[in-house]
Each structure stands twice: as C-alpha cells, then as structure tokens.
Design a protein around this motif. Sequence first.
Motif, PDB file in Angstrom:
ATOM      1  N   LEU A 247       0.831  -1.204   0.000  1.00  0.00           N
ATOM      2  CA  LEU A 247       0.000   0.000   0.000  1.00  0.00           C
ATOM      3  C   LEU A 247       0.868   1.258   0.000  1.00  0.00           C
ATOM      4  N   LEU A 248       1.988   1.213   0.771  1.00  0.00           N
ATOM      5  CA  LEU A 248       2.879   2.375   0.814  1.00  0.00           C
ATOM      6  C   LEU A 248       3.475   2.627  -0.560  1.00  0.00           C
TER       7      LEU A 248
ATOM      8  N   ALA B 159      11.622   1.497   4.758  1.00  0.00           N
ATOM      9  CA  ALA B 159      10.701   0.465   5.230  1.00  0.00           C
ATOM     10  C   ALA B 159      11.434  -0.839   5.485  1.00  0.00           C
TER      11      ALA B 159
ATOM     12  N   VAL C  47      10.919   5.347   0.167  1.00  0.00           N
ATOM     13  CA  VAL C  47       9.921   4.418   0.696  1.00  0.00           C
ATOM     14  C   VAL C  47      10.498   3.028   0.968  1.00  0.00           C
TER      15      VAL C  47
ATOM     16  N   ARG D 240       2.167   1.674  -3.449  1.00  0.00           N
ATOM     17  CA  ARG D 240       1.096   2.122  -4.324  1.00  0.00           C
ATOM     18  C   ARG D 240       0.810   3.605  -4.102  1.00  0.00           C
ATOM     19  N   SER D 241       0.752   3.972  -2.840  1.00  0.00           N
ATOM     20  CA  SER D 241       0.427   5.361  -2.537  1.00  0.00           C
ATOM     21  C   SER D 241       1.558   6.287  -2.989  1.00  0.00           C
ATOM     22  N   ALA D 242       2.815   5.847  -2.801  1.00  0.00           N
ATOM     23  CA  ALA D 242       3.935   6.679  -3.233  1.00  0.00           C
ATOM     24  C   ALA D 242       3.967   6.787  -4.759  1.00  0.00           C
ATOM     25  N   ARG D 243       3.641   5.692  -5.435  1.00  0.00           N
ATOM     26  CA  ARG D 243       3.615   5.754  -6.898  1.00  0.00           C
ATOM     27  C   ARG D 243       2.511   6.672  -7.380  1.00  0.00           C
ATOM     28  N   SER D 244       1.388   6.668  -6.674  1.00  0.00           N
ATOM     29  CA  SER D 244       0.310   7.564  -7.085  1.00  0.00           C
ATOM     30  C   SER D 244       0.708   9.020  -6.861  1.00  0.00           C
TER      31      SER D 244
END
Lengths: 286, 293
Positions: free
Chosen positions: B192-193, B215, B211, B195-199
């Motif tokens: 999710l991290l 992590a 990220v 995905r959110s960073a890519r978005s």
Amino acid sequence: MSALAPTTSGLRFASVTKEFPVRGGGTLTALSELDLDVGAGELLTVVGPSGCGKSTLLDMVAGLSTPTSGTIEVHGREIRGPGLDRGIVFQQYALLPWRTAQANVELGLEAKGVPRRRRGAIAREHLDLVGLTGFESRYPHELSGGMKQRVAIARSLAYDPEVLLMDEPFAALDAQTRESLQDELLRIWRATDKTIVFITHGIDEAVYLGQRVVVLTPRPGRIRAVVDADLPAPDGVTDLRSTPEFVALRHRVWEALHAADPADQVPDPAPAGPAAPTRTLEVAHV
Amino acid sequence: MSSALETRPAVAPPDAPAFADPPTLGRRSVHDVARLAPAGRRLRSGAARAARASVALLAFLVLWELAPRLGWVDPVFLPPFTQVAQTFAGLVADGTLATNAGASLVRAGAGFSIALAVGIPLGLVIGWSSRAAQYLSPFFEVFRNTAALALLPVFILILGIGESSKIAIVAFACTFPVLLSTIAGVRSVDGLLVRSARSLGLRGTQLFRKVVLPAAVPTMFTGIRMAATGSILVLIAAEMVGARSGLGYYITAMQFNFQISQMYAGILAIAIVGVAINGGLVLVERRLMRWRP
C-alpha cells in the motif's frame, strides 16, 4: 451549494471497460462501458456492493493501471500514468511510519520538486486546514485513526491536485469519528473547491456527502443509477440525517443498490414499501 | 499507565458536540505520560530493572567463585572468579588483552564491513527484482547452508595463514545474514505504501530511497546484528586454528602453556567484546528507528 449542472468537466469517463485475464483462460470484466462526467468542483460519491469494480476504478484514475478500452480524462487531459493532478486518500491511511505528520505531508511536494522551505510552509498550512496544528512532529503511531486520516487528507491536498479520490477513507473509523470527519470533509471541500470522488459502501455516507450518488452494479461494474442528492449544507444544529429529504434519498439509493445485486436471494416482501429503508442501511458490509 | 487518565466522564453533557476525535484528545499520548513521570520513580524503576536483569549473572559468578573453593571442581582447571578477575586486570594493565582484542576487532571489523558492502546492495537488487532472485536464489541457498568454518581450509589454502584468510572467512560468514535480511526487508515492504507513493508520482530511485529503503531498515537490522555476533564467533574459531595474534589465538596459546587463569581471562574478554558490540548496534538501531512505537 449552487444547483449543479456540470459545466466544466473535472473527471470524465468515456465508455471505460476494464478486463482482467483469468487463470485458465478467459477474461473477467470488472467494469463495463462506464460513462460518467464529474463536474469541476463537484463532490460525487460512488456506492456499490463488493465486486463492483470500485478499486479497479480508483486504480485507473490514479494511473496505476490502464483501461482495456475507453478513456479517462482529468480536465480534458487523458490519464496516461500517475500524476500530481490527482490525489488519493486510502482507507488504511498509507502514511510512512518513519516520517512525522509534517514530513508525510511533504512527500508529494518532494515528488513535485517544491523547494524545501516552501514545502514546510505548505505542509503546515494544510495540517492547519485539517485541524492538526501542533501535531506536526508527531509520528503516525502517536496519532489516532481519525488524525492519521486527517494527515493523509492533508498530504493529498498539499500538492494541489485537481481531483481528490477517496477510497472508503472513513470505513476503518468509529461511528462518531466518521461523522465528525464527514463534516470536516464537507468544510474542506467548500474551502478548497476540489473535485472529489468519494468511494464508499455506506449509503448514509454517500447521501450525506455527495451532490450526486452513483450506484454501481456488481460483476461487471456498470452504472445502475445516478441519484441527485444535493442536501442543504450541515449547519451544526439540525440532524440532517433524520430529515424526510435525507430519508427519502437514502431509500432511493438503497432501492437502486438492492435491485443491483443479483446475488441477493432474499425475497423482498414490500419492494417499495415505506418500511424498507429502515431495514438495511448499508450493503456489502462484510 | 495511570488509570486516572483513562477515566473519562461516562456520559457526555447532552449539549456538547459529539466530537469523538477532537485533535486535542491525542495531545497527551502514552509517551508523554512516561516522559512526565517523576524522576524519582523513573530512577527507582530503573534500579529495579537493573537488579532483576543482573540476578542470574551474579548467581553464576557466585557459583564460579564457590565451586573451586569448595572443591566441587579442580581449581587448577577452573580457578575461582576473583583469581581470573585479578589476572584479567593484570592483562589489561600490561596491554596484552588490548593488543589481542585490537587484532581481533580489526579483522572482524574489516570482514563485517565487506559483508555490509556486498550484502546490502546485492540484497536490495535481489529483493526488488524478481528476475534477479530467480537466477541467484538457488546459488545463495547452497552457500548459506554451507557452514562457513568448513571452508576455512579452502580460505587458508588460497589466501595463506595471514590476515586476509581470516578477514575473508568473516566476510563470507557475515554476508548471508545481511543479504537475506535485506532481501526479506525489501520484500516485506507494505504494498500500500508503494502504491500510494507511486500515485504521488514517485518512481525509480526516488521511490526506492524514500519508501522502500526506510521500510526495509528494521528487518535489515536483524540480519546486521546477527552478522556482527557471527563475525566474532567465526573469527575466534579461525584464530584458534591458525593465527599469531587475536583473542582466539591467545586463548588456545594459554591453554597449551597451561596458563589456565589467562585462558579464562581471554574468554572473559571475548564475552565483554561481544556484549559491547551488540549493545552498540542496539543503540544505532534505536537511533535509526525512533519512529517505532
């Protein structure tokens, strides 16, 4: 809120279809021929049972996957990948646990290439907007669920996207926190004038927040109905959710959803009876 | 912590707005309460903790002191602790221990650094790219399961009995925990991290640096600490087999010369070095991971 007829388009779906290959051959159609126009500055909510392709829809708008056919446009520009013209708020916050609230909000600004000093000022301004002044140096584990989601909202607003996508953002919060954040979101929306697409499975939430409510069908996801739900702004005194207008709207959405679910085997004794809305307030709440 | 803080009025005043999450409520987190605890109580609880932690160790030392004195074991083979401690102090004073411990630490440090320099970048690549993993995993699996000391004769044959063979075997033994924990760390990054960073438009090295790497650090550190402990372990064994300095050499040399008290002092030195290294790494870890609950 003025009467809305989407004059300029914030987000436009033009016959968007998304298919996934299935193991053993064949394809699964997650979304089929979706046509939708979200006006600039509109707050649109999307409800649907699980399996209606809500996440697929979100991924495509985020630019993390592409439609099999059809196009999605943001302010007239076709989406070709991730971009800072769209912001996403996830249900599980997706905050970086090793960054403070402030540094989390700055993440998108770093991607955008904003100079350090400007970043700090913008981040503080947006934490202030979501009511978290004084919490800049807190780490996510030091914040409550509602506060984490406020940070996530601030992060998505900070780099000034044109469209804000929210994927069941309040689903993991307790009922009272959820209600206060719903009002907070309406306030922020009025203050910032963003186009917001809010995905939820709560009918109450969809009706309360949305100017229009889009009801999707499951497998493949199609638009079942678009319900105008332009209620007066909450004034902090009236319990909007108990007004006859709200109840009637909720019932319309409920009916649309209910009819949309072919898996629902329960025979409905009174299909349009006045008692119906009290029976189920939320669907697909598994 | 304090129950008074958890008690809230059971019924809210009827007119109060039902804000379950006003930002001020979180202002006093559990951490603040701990910080605010009176210094005296903190000191007392600290002393109690230290006492609990040292009970077993003290009991062991008492047993060590009494067993030879009461004739339970032969004092020639196990001198009482106080005698070993005296010898230890003498060896510290004349520099014998410092020389040998220094030699060991230089070798262990060199090998450990090589392991970090090889294991971390390689682990990041393998963890991030599934293709690299497909090619390299079986290879590493074979070497990981080969006891490092079994290869000592090979290292000595190729690199000779000098410093390089000992550094090489430490590097070899340390690489695998570092490598494998780095791979695991990168693999376990919350999707999710990413995905959110890519978005947010982060990609490539920026995504990795901001990220994936942070992590992965907690998991990586588990392997790094294992490697540090392992470096001393393997080195001492290697020094016992063939060396002219170092703590491992010193222990075997004293055993051959029948200077049993000196031998025990050497063992004591190894224990102290090991605990110190681990403690140092725990401090680094804590500093790097202050964000953790």
